[in-house]
Motif scaffolding. Structure first.
Motif, PDB file in Angstrom:
ATOM      1  N   GLU A   5      14.500  13.870  52.341  1.00 52.82           N
ATOM      2  CA  GLU A   5      14.935  13.856  50.921  1.00 52.82           C
ATOM      3  C   GLU A   5      15.697  12.788  50.823  1.00 52.82           C
ATOM      4  O   GLU A   5      16.285  12.571  49.605  1.00 52.82           O
ATOM      5  CB  GLU A   5      15.578  15.221  50.647  1.00 52.82           C
ATOM      6  CG  GLU A   5      14.499  16.303  50.665  1.00 52.82           C
ATOM      7  CD  GLU A   5      15.399  17.686  50.195  1.00 52.82           C
ATOM      8  OE1 GLU A   5      16.231  17.664  49.213  1.00 52.82           O
ATOM      9  OE2 GLU A   5      14.825  18.783  50.463  1.00 52.82           O
ATOM     10  N   VAL A   6      16.068  11.993  51.652  1.00 49.14           N
ATOM     11  CA  VAL A   6      16.776  10.871  51.710  1.00 49.14           C
ATOM     12  C   VAL A   6      15.777   9.603  51.504  1.00 49.14           C
ATOM     13  O   VAL A   6      15.079   9.250  52.344  1.00 49.14           O
ATOM     14  CB  VAL A   6      17.609  10.477  52.794  1.00 49.14           C
ATOM     15  CG1 VAL A   6      18.085   9.162  52.384  1.00 49.14           C
ATOM     16  CG2 VAL A   6      18.702  11.435  52.836  1.00 49.14           C
ATOM     17  N   LYS A   7      15.860   8.871  50.197  1.00 52.06           N
ATOM     18  CA  LYS A   7      14.907   7.738  50.001  1.00 52.06           C
ATOM     19  C   LYS A   7      15.493   6.357  50.203  1.00 52.06           C
ATOM     20  O   LYS A   7      15.059   5.523  50.990  1.00 52.06           O
ATOM     21  CB  LYS A   7      14.356   7.785  48.552  1.00 52.06           C
ATOM     22  CG  LYS A   7      13.330   6.783  48.404  1.00 52.06           C
ATOM     23  CD  LYS A   7      12.082   6.630  49.061  1.00 52.06           C
ATOM     24  CE  LYS A   7      11.147   5.493  48.818  1.00 52.06           C
ATOM     25  NZ  LYS A   7      10.088   5.545  49.471  1.00 52.06           N
ATOM     26  N   VAL A   8      16.751   6.364  49.481  1.00 49.70           N
ATOM     27  CA  VAL A   8      17.523   4.901  49.646  1.00 49.70           C
ATOM     28  C   VAL A   8      19.061   5.150  49.811  1.00 49.70           C
ATOM     29  O   VAL A   8      19.491   5.939  49.307  1.00 49.70           O
ATOM     30  CB  VAL A   8      17.221   4.046  48.136  1.00 49.70           C
ATOM     31  CG1 VAL A   8      18.001   3.074  48.329  1.00 49.70           C
ATOM     32  CG2 VAL A   8      15.835   3.752  48.011  1.00 49.70           C
ATOM     33  N   VAL A   9      19.511   4.416  50.636  1.00 49.65           N
ATOM     34  CA  VAL A   9      21.021   4.478  50.790  1.00 49.65           C
ATOM     35  C   VAL A   9      21.575   3.178  50.873  1.00 49.65           C
ATOM     36  O   VAL A   9      21.137   2.094  51.301  1.00 49.65           O
ATOM     37  CB  VAL A   9      21.442   5.031  52.599  1.00 49.65           C
ATOM     38  CG1 VAL A   9      22.811   5.014  52.830  1.00 49.65           C
ATOM     39  CG2 VAL A   9      20.761   6.310  52.774  1.00 49.65           C
ATOM     40  N   PHE A  10      22.398   2.906  50.081  1.00 52.02           N
ATOM     41  CA  PHE A  10      23.378   1.854  49.665  1.00 52.02           C
ATOM     42  C   PHE A  10      24.761   1.850  50.298  1.00 52.02           C
ATOM     43  O   PHE A  10      25.334   2.743  50.093  1.00 52.02           O
ATOM     44  CB  PHE A  10      23.568   1.766  48.192  1.00 52.02           C
ATOM     45  CG  PHE A  10      22.393   1.366  47.400  1.00 52.02           C
ATOM     46  CD1 PHE A  10      22.065  -0.057  47.000  1.00 52.02           C
ATOM     47  CD2 PHE A  10      21.561   2.317  46.872  1.00 52.02           C
ATOM     48  CE1 PHE A  10      20.968  -0.486  46.361  1.00 52.02           C
ATOM     49  CE2 PHE A  10      20.423   1.875  46.008  1.00 52.02           C
ATOM     50  CZ  PHE A  10      20.232   0.489  45.809  1.00 52.02           C
ATOM     51  N   VAL A  11      24.969   0.904  51.019  1.00 49.43           N
ATOM     52  CA  VAL A  11      26.345   0.820  51.710  1.00 49.43           C
ATOM     53  C   VAL A  11      27.001  -0.456  50.755  1.00 49.43           C
ATOM     54  O   VAL A  11      26.448  -1.600  51.131  1.00 49.43           O
ATOM     55  CB  VAL A  11      26.379   0.530  53.225  1.00 49.43           C
ATOM     56  CG1 VAL A  11      27.821   0.477  53.902  1.00 49.43           C
ATOM     57  CG2 VAL A  11      25.602   1.864  53.754  1.00 49.43           C
ATOM     58  N   ASN A  12      28.102  -0.249  50.446  1.00 46.94           N
ATOM     59  CA  ASN A  12      28.812  -1.432  49.658  1.00 46.94           C
ATOM     60  C   ASN A  12      27.688  -2.267  48.740  1.00 46.94           C
ATOM     61  O   ASN A  12      27.950  -3.244  48.680  1.00 46.94           O
ATOM     62  CB  ASN A  12      29.408  -2.041  50.397  1.00 46.94           C
ATOM     63  CG  ASN A  12      30.595  -1.334  51.436  1.00 46.94           C
ATOM     64  OD1 ASN A  12      31.327  -0.389  50.799  1.00 46.94           O
ATOM     65  ND2 ASN A  12      30.725  -1.783  52.579  1.00 46.94           N
ATOM     66  N   GLY A  13      26.924  -1.353  48.040  1.00 58.00           N
ATOM     67  CA  GLY A  13      26.004  -2.062  47.171  1.00 58.00           C
ATOM     68  C   GLY A  13      24.892  -2.482  47.667  1.00 58.00           C
ATOM     69  O   GLY A  13      23.821  -3.295  46.942  1.00 58.00           O
ATOM     70  N   VAL A  14      24.761  -2.562  48.965  1.00 56.86           N
ATOM     71  CA  VAL A  14      23.546  -3.145  49.646  1.00 56.86           C
ATOM     72  C   VAL A  14      22.458  -2.274  50.197  1.00 56.86           C
ATOM     73  O   VAL A  14      23.101  -1.300  51.040  1.00 56.86           O
ATOM     74  CB  VAL A  14      24.071  -4.065  50.756  1.00 56.86           C
ATOM     75  CG1 VAL A  14      22.842  -4.817  51.262  1.00 56.86           C
ATOM     76  CG2 VAL A  14      24.798  -5.325  50.043  1.00 56.86           C
TER      77      VAL A  14
END
Length: 80
Positions: free
Chosen positions: A48-57
């Protein structure tokens, strides 16, 4: 220990009842924790997790988090 601020989007908010739209959830993790370990700690199913952004990246599951990181987690989104 590190602390990150997590925003869950769309259907992923259901895994943190009471979390409001746009509200950041503070999460404490061990030093060296990865994006994948964060999602596991939050009880988010990997599919269920497709995309993860860390500090906008956009970051991969093996990305090591740092104290104060801002994390946005998105599910697969459909539409047309």
């Amino acid at each position: 220990m590190i602390s990150v601020h997590v925003k869950l989007f769309a259907t992923l908010r259901r895994y943190q009842p009471g979390l409001k739209i746009g509200e950041a959830l503070p999460v404490n993790l061990s030093d060296g924790a990865t994006v994948e370990q964060l999602t596991q700690q939050l009880g988010l199913p990997a599919d269920e997790v497709k995309v993860v952004f860390v500090n906008g990246v956009v970051r991969s599951p093996d990305h090591v988090l740092s104290n104060g990181d801002e994390v946005g987690i998105f599910p697969p989104v459909g539409g047309g």
